[in-house]
Design a protein around this motif. Structure first.
Motif, PDB file in Angstrom:
ATOM      1  N   ARG A  15       0.833  -1.208   0.000  1.00 20.40           N
ATOM      2  CA  ARG A  15       0.000   0.000   0.000  1.00 20.40           C
ATOM      3  C   ARG A  15       0.866   1.256   0.000  1.00 20.40           C
ATOM      4  O   ARG A  15       0.602   2.212  -0.739  1.00 20.40           O
ATOM      5  N   ALA A  16       1.899   1.265   0.849  1.00 22.49           N
ATOM      6  CA  ALA A  16       2.757   2.443   0.939  1.00 22.49           C
ATOM      7  C   ALA A  16       3.448   2.737  -0.389  1.00 22.49           C
ATOM      8  O   ALA A  16       3.499   3.895  -0.837  1.00 22.49           O
ATOM      9  N   VAL A  17       3.966   1.701  -1.043  1.00 27.30           N
ATOM     10  CA  VAL A  17       4.647   1.897  -2.325  1.00 27.30           C
ATOM     11  C   VAL A  17       3.669   2.423  -3.369  1.00 27.30           C
ATOM     12  O   VAL A  17       3.967   3.371  -4.111  1.00 27.30           O
ATOM     13  N   VAL A  18       2.475   1.832  -3.443  1.00 28.95           N
ATOM     14  CA  VAL A  18       1.475   2.264  -4.416  1.00 28.95           C
ATOM     15  C   VAL A  18       1.108   3.722  -4.181  1.00 28.95           C
ATOM     16  O   VAL A  18       1.031   4.526  -5.126  1.00 28.95           O
ATOM     17  N   GLN A  19       0.899   4.111  -2.925  1.00 29.70           N
ATOM     18  CA  GLN A  19       0.493   5.483  -2.639  1.00 29.70           C
ATOM     19  C   GLN A  19       1.593   6.486  -2.963  1.00 29.70           C
ATOM     20  O   GLN A  19       1.325   7.538  -3.558  1.00 29.70           O
ATOM     21  N   ALA A 229      -3.133 -15.603  -7.446  1.00 33.98           N
ATOM     22  CA  ALA A 229      -2.764 -16.862  -6.819  1.00 33.98           C
ATOM     23  C   ALA A 229      -2.148 -16.615  -5.438  1.00 33.98           C
ATOM     24  O   ALA A 229      -1.713 -15.502  -5.120  1.00 33.98           O
ATOM     25  N   PRO A 230      -2.090 -17.647  -4.586  1.00 33.38           N
ATOM     26  CA  PRO A 230      -1.436 -17.493  -3.276  1.00 33.38           C
ATOM     27  C   PRO A 230       0.054 -17.179  -3.448  1.00 33.38           C
ATOM     28  O   PRO A 230       0.659 -17.462  -4.490  1.00 33.38           O
ATOM     29  N   GLN A 231       0.636 -16.625  -2.402  1.00 29.84           N
ATOM     30  CA  GLN A 231       2.068 -16.362  -2.415  1.00 29.84           C
ATOM     31  C   GLN A 231       2.835 -17.687  -2.294  1.00 29.84           C
ATOM     32  O   GLN A 231       2.351 -18.633  -1.701  1.00 29.84           O
ATOM     33  N   PRO A 232       4.034 -17.765  -2.912  1.00 27.03           N
ATOM     34  CA  PRO A 232       4.782 -16.669  -3.553  1.00 27.03           C
ATOM     35  C   PRO A 232       4.496 -16.486  -5.042  1.00 27.03           C
ATOM     36  O   PRO A 232       5.174 -15.715  -5.702  1.00 27.03           O
ATOM     37  N   ALA A 233       3.486 -17.212  -5.563  1.00 23.02           N
ATOM     38  CA  ALA A 233       3.218 -17.135  -7.000  1.00 23.02           C
ATOM     39  C   ALA A 233       2.857 -15.711  -7.412  1.00 23.02           C
ATOM     40  O   ALA A 233       3.307 -15.224  -8.464  1.00 23.02           O
ATOM     41  N   ALA A 234       2.058 -15.011  -6.608  1.00 20.58           N
ATOM     42  CA  ALA A 234       1.655 -13.643  -6.957  1.00 20.58           C
ATOM     43  C   ALA A 234       2.868 -12.722  -6.996  1.00 20.58           C
ATOM     44  O   ALA A 234       2.946 -11.821  -7.846  1.00 20.58           O
ATOM     45  N   ASN A 235       3.823 -12.931  -6.074  1.00 23.29           N
ATOM     46  CA  ASN A 235       5.056 -12.138  -6.103  1.00 23.29           C
ATOM     47  C   ASN A 235       5.812 -12.332  -7.418  1.00 23.29           C
ATOM     48  O   ASN A 235       6.301 -11.374  -8.022  1.00 23.29           O
ATOM     49  N   VAL A 236       5.904 -13.567  -7.845  1.00 25.02           N
ATOM     50  CA  VAL A 236       6.614 -13.874  -9.091  1.00 25.02           C
ATOM     51  C   VAL A 236       5.918 -13.218 -10.276  1.00 25.02           C
ATOM     52  O   VAL A 236       6.557 -12.623 -11.155  1.00 25.02           O
ATOM     53  N   ALA A 237       4.587 -13.301 -10.298  1.00 22.74           N
ATOM     54  CA  ALA A 237       3.830 -12.681 -11.390  1.00 22.74           C
ATOM     55  C   ALA A 237       4.057 -11.171 -11.412  1.00 22.74           C
ATOM     56  O   ALA A 237       4.230 -10.572 -12.478  1.00 22.74           O
ATOM     57  N   ALA A 238       4.067 -10.547 -10.236  1.00 18.25           N
ATOM     58  CA  ALA A 238       4.282  -9.100 -10.163  1.00 18.25           C
ATOM     59  C   ALA A 238       5.671  -8.728 -10.668  1.00 18.25           C
ATOM     60  O   ALA A 238       5.828  -7.735 -11.391  1.00 18.25           O
ATOM     61  N   ILE A 260       2.719   3.482 -14.522  1.00 21.59           N
ATOM     62  CA  ILE A 260       1.569   3.193 -13.673  1.00 21.59           C
ATOM     63  C   ILE A 260       1.249   1.701 -13.650  1.00 21.59           C
ATOM     64  O   ILE A 260       0.754   1.174 -12.645  1.00 21.59           O
ATOM     65  N   THR A 261       1.563   0.990 -14.725  1.00 22.27           N
ATOM     66  CA  THR A 261       1.389  -0.459 -14.710  1.00 22.27           C
ATOM     67  C   THR A 261       2.337  -1.091 -13.703  1.00 22.27           C
ATOM     68  O   THR A 261       1.971  -2.029 -12.980  1.00 22.27           O
ATOM     69  N   ILE A 262       3.556  -0.577 -13.618  1.00 20.85           N
ATOM     70  CA  ILE A 262       4.508  -1.045 -12.608  1.00 20.85           C
ATOM     71  C   ILE A 262       3.981  -0.756 -11.206  1.00 20.85           C
ATOM     72  O   ILE A 262       4.074  -1.595 -10.298  1.00 20.85           O
ATOM     73  N   VAL A 263       3.427   0.431 -11.008  1.00 19.46           N
ATOM     74  CA  VAL A 263       2.868   0.793  -9.700  1.00 19.46           C
ATOM     75  C   VAL A 263       1.791  -0.203  -9.285  1.00 19.46           C
ATOM     76  O   VAL A 263       1.756  -0.679  -8.142  1.00 19.46           O
ATOM     77  N   LEU A 264       0.897  -0.548 -10.206  1.00 21.41           N
ATOM     78  CA  LEU A 264      -0.176  -1.484  -9.891  1.00 21.41           C
ATOM     79  C   LEU A 264       0.365  -2.857  -9.530  1.00 21.41           C
ATOM     80  O   LEU A 264      -0.202  -3.555  -8.675  1.00 21.41           O
ATOM     81  N   ALA A 265       1.476  -3.251 -10.152  1.00 22.73           N
ATOM     82  CA  ALA A 265       2.040  -4.577  -9.876  1.00 22.73           C
ATOM     83  C   ALA A 265       2.507  -4.696  -8.430  1.00 22.73           C
ATOM     84  O   ALA A 265       2.491  -5.797  -7.850  1.00 22.73           O
ATOM     85  N   PHE A 266       2.911  -3.599  -7.820  1.00 22.14           N
ATOM     86  CA  PHE A 266       3.350  -3.658  -6.423  1.00 22.14           C
ATOM     87  C   PHE A 266       2.219  -4.063  -5.480  1.00 22.14           C
ATOM     88  O   PHE A 266       2.471  -4.548  -4.374  1.00 22.14           O
ATOM     89  N   ALA A 267       0.967  -3.872  -5.912  1.00 24.61           N
ATOM     90  CA  ALA A 267      -0.160  -4.251  -5.063  1.00 24.61           C
ATOM     91  C   ALA A 267      -0.226  -5.759  -4.839  1.00 24.61           C
ATOM     92  O   ALA A 267      -0.904  -6.219  -3.910  1.00 24.61           O
ATOM     93  N   ALA A 268       0.460  -6.535  -5.658  1.00 19.13           N
ATOM     94  CA  ALA A 268       0.454  -7.989  -5.513  1.00 19.13           C
ATOM     95  C   ALA A 268       1.569  -8.495  -4.612  1.00 19.13           C
ATOM     96  O   ALA A 268       1.627  -9.691  -4.309  1.00 19.13           O
TER      97      ALA A 268
END
Length: 478
Positions: A15-19, A229-238, A260-268
């Motif tokens: 959240r902090a990174v996205v904001q 997907a559950p972690q750590p798969a979502a981290n890898v996708a991001a 902004i696409t990179i910013v959204l990826a941090f939410a995962a």
């Protein structure tokens, strides 16, 4: 605990990174408006916003400027956006109480929505809607002393899914060069605004280009599902999304689309993943009040309902890209380069002080800040900044209809040495007195080969194709 599912304590760093990063993009977007809106859309702009406001009602184009518009009033609100974006970037907004934090993010969204909705052709880009949709969701993320609400993070990932998956589908359904893996034989050379590395990317071996296209299909058509997907798969996708978007950022200038696409990826990304690069201790957080939780659930339900239209679009046979289905720019559909141009054309504007505008006249070229012009000039890095006039000039080369509403006014401004318009350009060849005639000509451009670049130092090779606008004087534009 009945609300346990609602909270995402393992994602406070996300959240902090996205904001912080979204605040930086707001700052950039409002600074862009400070610098470019008034020459393009101001009271004396190329397509004046007051004229548009007089013909478009509030329901057609919701905007605070229906209450009042002047260039000075616009500047005040745009500078507020710059300052509020800077405060969000520095984390100052995160230190506010919940209601105050939501108020700041809300004003940023309302003001930028007000600009986009009267921005006409100059603001008709997918990344405008993308910033607005992400900015709307940021209103409900909560400040640093609250526990992140999981539904808002899910909505950010749903937004990222539509960006990536929509772009992947439009490529497969559109130009056959994406299906036969040859799209990058042309794209780096013919994209709207090449960057300093675009020529190097263009000259990569064609076998590697085919691998790039194949990897792009995997990233946009498969990886988006793994974000949920559950972690750590979502981290890898991001991480995959961030790496591919950084690759695109290096290969061309697409305003803040990639950023902004990179910013959204941090939410995962969870705290364990981000903790490797951001070794900071967790803040003391507490659940938000019931009114905030109820608001988040209402927003989530509303976004689910609105998502019917982008889902129908993605699943339909006639998919469109970068379309807003409502005037609030929420639950949009996204996509890019459903078709790839094979040949690059550029509209070059020239002027002369000679009374006879024939070919023997001393014609001097106007140099734009970002788009190709002088063949010896290396393409500059502009992104994540956005040069609106330069982008529209690229569209004009594709079809004259894109300049029908403003090209004559642009030429007239050059004939007057209009300082507001000249500030949008890199070089004015007539600093002492305005030209007597101006004209626009169409050129075919291609990247120079390695041998040509060694011999001449030129980045481009160009050839005159046709006249775009014949020589005109003030008498002709009156």
């Amino acid at each position: 605990m009945p609300w346990q599912w609602f909270w995402a304590p393992d994602y406070w760093m996300a959240r902090a990174v996205v904001q912080h990063l979204l605040g930086a993009l707001y700052l950039l977007a409002f600074l862009n408006a400070v610098n470019q809106f008034r020459p393009l859309l101001g009271e004396h702009g190329l397509t004046p916003a007051p004229r548009f406001l007089a013909s478009a009602g509030f329901r057609r184009a919701p905007s605070v400027f229906h209450l009042y518009y002047s260039d000075r009033f616009f500047a005040v609100l745009a500078w507020y956006g710059v300052l509020a974006g800077a405060a969000a970037t520095l984390g100052l907004v995160n230190a506010l109480p919940l209601w105050a934090s939501m108020a700041v993010w809300s004003t940023l969204w309302i003001l930028y929505l007000s600009i986009v909705n009267i921005g006409q052709i100059w603001y008709a880009f997918g990344w405008e809607s993308l910033l607005l949709e992400a900015g709307f969701l940021a209103i409900f993320l909560g400040p640093a002393d609250t526990t992140p609400p999981a539904p808002v993070l899910w909505l950010l990932l749903w937004l990222l899914f539509r960006v990536e998956f929509g772009a992947g589908l439009i490529k497969l359904r559109g130009d056959p060069s994406w299906r036969n893996l040859t799209a990058l034989y042309y794209h780096h050379e013919t994209q709207p605004m090449p960057g300093p590395l675009s020529r190097a990317f263009h000259h990569l071996p064609r076998r590697l280009h085919r691998v790039e296209v194949l990897a792009n299909h995997g990233t946009q058509l498969i990886v988006p599902f793994v974000l949920f997907a559950p972690q750590p798969a979502a981290n890898v996708a991001a991480v995959i999304v961030i790496v591919t978007q950084a690759w695109l950022l290096l290969s061309g200038n697409f305003a803040w689309l990639n950023a902004i696409t990179i910013v959204l990826a941090f939410a995962a990304m969870d705290n364990r993943m981000l903790g490797w690069v951001l070794p900071v201790g967790p803040p003391d957080t507490a659940p938000t009040p019931l009114w905030h939780r109820a608001t988040v659930l209402a927003v989530t339900l509303g976004m689910i309902v609105l998502s019917y239209w982008p889902v129908r679009n993605m699943l339909g046979r006639r998919q469109v890209m970068n379309r807003s289905f409502n005037k609030l720019h929420l639950a949009n559909t996204y996509g890019a380069f459903g078709s790839v141009t094979r040949t690059r054309y550029e509209v070059i504007i020239e002027g002369t002080v000679d009374p006879d505008p024939g070919d023997t006249a001393d014609w001097r070229e106007y140099e734009f800040r970002g788009k190709p012009g002088d063949p010896s000039r290396r393409p500059p890095q502009i992104a994540p900044y956005h040069l609106r006039l330069d982008w529209l000039m690229w569209f004009c080369a594709l079809s004259p209809s894109y300049g029908r509403s403003w090209m004559t006014r642009l030429l007239k401004a050059l004939l007057h040495n209009d300082r507001r318009i000249l500030n949008l350009l890199r070089h004015n060849p007539f600093p002492d007195r305005p030209p007597v005639f101006v004209r626009a000509r169409m050129f075919h451009y291609r990247f120079s080969t390695r041998a040509e670049h060694r011999a001449t130092g030129d980045w481009w090779v160009r050839e005159h194709v046709d006249d775009y606008v014949p020589p005109v004087s003030l008498t002709d534009t009156a």
